[in-house]
Design a protein around this motif. Structure first.
Motif, mmCIF file in Angstrom:
data_model
loop_
_atom_site.group_PDB
_atom_site.id
_atom_site.type_symbol
_atom_site.label_atom_id
_atom_site.label_comp_id
_atom_site.label_asym_id
_atom_site.label_seq_id
_atom_site.Cartn_x
_atom_site.Cartn_y
_atom_site.Cartn_z
ATOM 1 N N UNK A 197 59.894 27.076 28.728
ATOM 2 C CA UNK A 197 60.404 26.749 30.048
ATOM 3 C C UNK A 197 59.467 27.200 31.167
ATOM 4 N N UNK A 198 58.374 27.888 30.789
ATOM 5 C CA UNK A 198 57.393 28.284 31.783
ATOM 6 C C UNK A 198 56.615 27.060 32.245
ATOM 7 N N UNK A 199 56.152 27.103 33.493
ATOM 8 C CA UNK A 199 55.400 25.962 34.028
ATOM 9 C C UNK A 199 54.066 25.819 33.303
ATOM 10 N N UNK A 200 53.219 26.832 33.383
ATOM 11 C CA UNK A 200 51.955 26.838 32.644
ATOM 12 C C UNK A 200 51.649 28.249 32.173
ATOM 13 N N UNK A 201 51.070 28.355 30.989
ATOM 14 C CA UNK A 201 50.812 29.665 30.398
ATOM 15 C C UNK A 201 49.728 30.417 31.155
ATOM 16 N N UNK A 202 48.691 29.712 31.653
ATOM 17 C CA UNK A 202 47.595 30.435 32.298
ATOM 18 C C UNK A 202 48.040 31.089 33.602
ATOM 19 N N UNK A 203 48.857 30.410 34.381
ATOM 20 C CA UNK A 203 49.364 30.991 35.628
ATOM 21 C C UNK A 203 50.225 32.210 35.330
ATOM 22 N N UNK A 204 51.100 32.084 34.340
ATOM 23 C CA UNK A 204 51.993 33.185 33.985
ATOM 24 C C UNK A 204 51.191 34.410 33.542
ATOM 25 N N UNK A 205 50.242 34.217 32.650
ATOM 26 C CA UNK A 205 49.439 35.331 32.143
ATOM 27 C C UNK A 205 48.608 35.943 33.264
ATOM 28 N N UNK A 206 48.059 35.110 34.152
ATOM 29 C CA UNK A 206 47.282 35.626 35.277
ATOM 30 C C UNK A 206 48.148 36.453 36.216
ATOM 31 N N UNK A 207 49.388 36.029 36.425
ATOM 32 C CA UNK A 207 50.312 36.802 37.264
ATOM 33 C C UNK A 207 50.572 38.181 36.665
ATOM 34 N N UNK A 208 50.796 38.228 35.363
ATOM 35 C CA UNK A 208 51.047 39.518 34.706
ATOM 36 C C UNK A 208 49.821 40.412 34.847
ATOM 37 N N UNK A 209 48.636 39.834 34.655
ATOM 38 C CA UNK A 209 47.406 40.616 34.789
ATOM 39 C C UNK A 209 47.220 41.125 36.205
ATOM 40 N N UNK A 210 47.462 40.266 37.196
ATOM 41 C CA UNK A 210 47.284 40.672 38.597
ATOM 42 C C UNK A 210 48.290 41.735 39.003
ATOM 43 N N UNK A 211 49.493 41.682 38.442
ATOM 44 C CA UNK A 211 50.539 42.638 38.806
ATOM 45 C C UNK A 211 50.318 44.009 38.183
ATOM 46 N N UNK A 212 49.862 44.039 36.937
ATOM 47 C CA UNK A 212 49.835 45.308 36.208
ATOM 48 C C UNK A 212 48.454 45.688 35.679
ATOM 49 N N UNK A 213 47.469 44.866 35.950
ATOM 50 C CA UNK A 213 46.111 45.146 35.486
ATOM 51 C C UNK A 213 45.101 44.553 36.436
ATOM 52 N N UNK A 214 44.275 43.655 35.912
ATOM 53 C CA UNK A 214 43.193 43.113 36.734
ATOM 54 C C UNK A 214 42.823 41.707 36.263
ATOM 55 N N UNK A 215 42.577 40.827 37.249
ATOM 56 C CA UNK A 215 42.016 39.505 36.982
ATOM 57 C C UNK A 215 40.550 39.541 37.400
ATOM 58 N N UNK A 216 39.661 39.164 36.490
ATOM 59 C CA UNK A 216 38.220 39.271 36.713
ATOM 60 C C UNK A 216 37.593 37.883 36.593
ATOM 61 N N UNK A 217 36.708 37.559 37.531
ATOM 62 C CA UNK A 217 36.077 36.239 37.550
ATOM 63 C C UNK A 217 34.638 36.315 37.096
ATOM 64 N N UNK A 218 34.286 35.498 36.118
ATOM 65 C CA UNK A 218 32.912 35.342 35.678
ATOM 66 C C UNK A 218 32.326 34.166 36.445
#
Length: 314
Positions: free
Chosen positions: A183-204
């Protein structure tokens, strides 16, 4: 760089035309400590037979659901792959792209350089948009089209799933039992949100794949990812943003703090109220990130106009 165990997760659906070429690009990686897990999402062409042959010919490839075909949709399929594999790091692969030879090694170096004290991390990169014959040199992202803070990520996703690598610490935060991934919209957005909230999103800041665009793409990414993208109806994006925020609040609300918690709590509440003026007050008090004043007003007007649709999300 010492070898680490990397699980590559590929979801297929009627992908017979480009699948072998994509798998070949993975086999040709300059980094070798990987295992490819393929899950088919109910193909009706010869994709299943092709996967069986590919897995039979290479011990580093596993057909994960060979005896249990079931259509879960793109997001459900990738989340099922993630839930049923074990590694130190995980990457996501579409069935029709072409990986540059150093995609794994370059992403892993960025990951390892960013890891501190078992922090949950999502690394993603730029990508080159190409045609069906892999011709083209247009980069998807400009220098301004990526961000990593939670509030910005809440309003617009800039992370493309097929460029992602996540570590085990981030996977540990994904509650597969609590969150209904289909029922999630997209997996990448969801996982990125979790990372941004509790860890880190890093761009190559380089391209790691040739991203093939063709009529059969399940999800295309030659369009921009900002909330105010003109390529699709604005109100639909607003509705999806509120929906994913509501889901995020239910899953992680108790763990959020500070301004992040205020934003998620208040935007999640839009699905519970039928008063358009109340909804508009929320937008004015917590304006969308990465938006102009005009954009904020447009956002607010959509929330007011479509408040009945928002209430049905609840």
């Amino acid at each position: 760089m010492s070898n680490e165990n990397v699980a590559i997760l590929m979801s297929t659906y009627n992908g017979e035309k480009y699948l072998e070429e994509q798998v070949k690009s993975i086999i040709s990686q300059d980094y070798t400590d990987w295992h490819l897990y393929i899950r088919d999402d109910g193909s009706t062409d010869s994709t299943v037979n092709l996967i069986k042959k590919i897995a039979r010919d290479n011990e580093k490839i596993t057909f994960l659901n060979e005896n249990k075909p079931k259509n879960l949709g793109v997001t459900g399929s990738f989340m099922d792959l993630l839930a049923n594999t074990k590694a130190q790091y995980y990457m996501f692969s579409d069935q029709d792209d072409y990986w540059m030879e150093d995609k794994i090694s370059a992403t892993l170096r960025k990951m390892q350089a960013s890891e501190i004290d078992h922090m949950p991390i999502c690394v993603h990169s730029n990508l080159t948009v190409v045609d069906t014959n892999l011709h083209g040199d247009s980069l998807m992202n400009s220098s301004e089209e990526h961000w990593s803070d939670f509030k910005s990520m809440l309003f617009a996703n800039c992370v493309t799933g097929c460029t992602m690598m996540i570590n085990q610490e981030l996977k540990n935060l994904l509650d597969f039992d609590k969150v209904k991934s289909n029922k999630l919209y997209v997996h990448d957005w969801w996982i990125a949100l979790v990372a941004a909230a509790f860890g880190k999103v890093v761009y190559l800041d380089r391209s790691t794949i040739l991203y093939r665009q063709h009529q059969g793409n399940v999800i295309g990414s030659n369009k921009k990812t900002t909330l105010f993208n003109k390529n699709e109806p604005f109100n639909g994006r607003v509705i999806r943003m509120v929906k994913i925020t509501s889901d995020f609040w239910q899953a992680y609300g108790s763990k959020l703090t500070g301004q992040n918690k205020n934003y998620v709590k208040n935007y999640a509440s839009l699905v519970q109220h039928r008063n358009p003026l109340w909804n508009l007050r929320i937008v004015l008090k917590y304006p969308p990130a990465r938006a102009t004043t005009t954009g904020n007003l447009v956002f607010g007007s959509i929330v007011v106009r479509d408040y009945q649709k928002l209430s049905r999300l609840g």
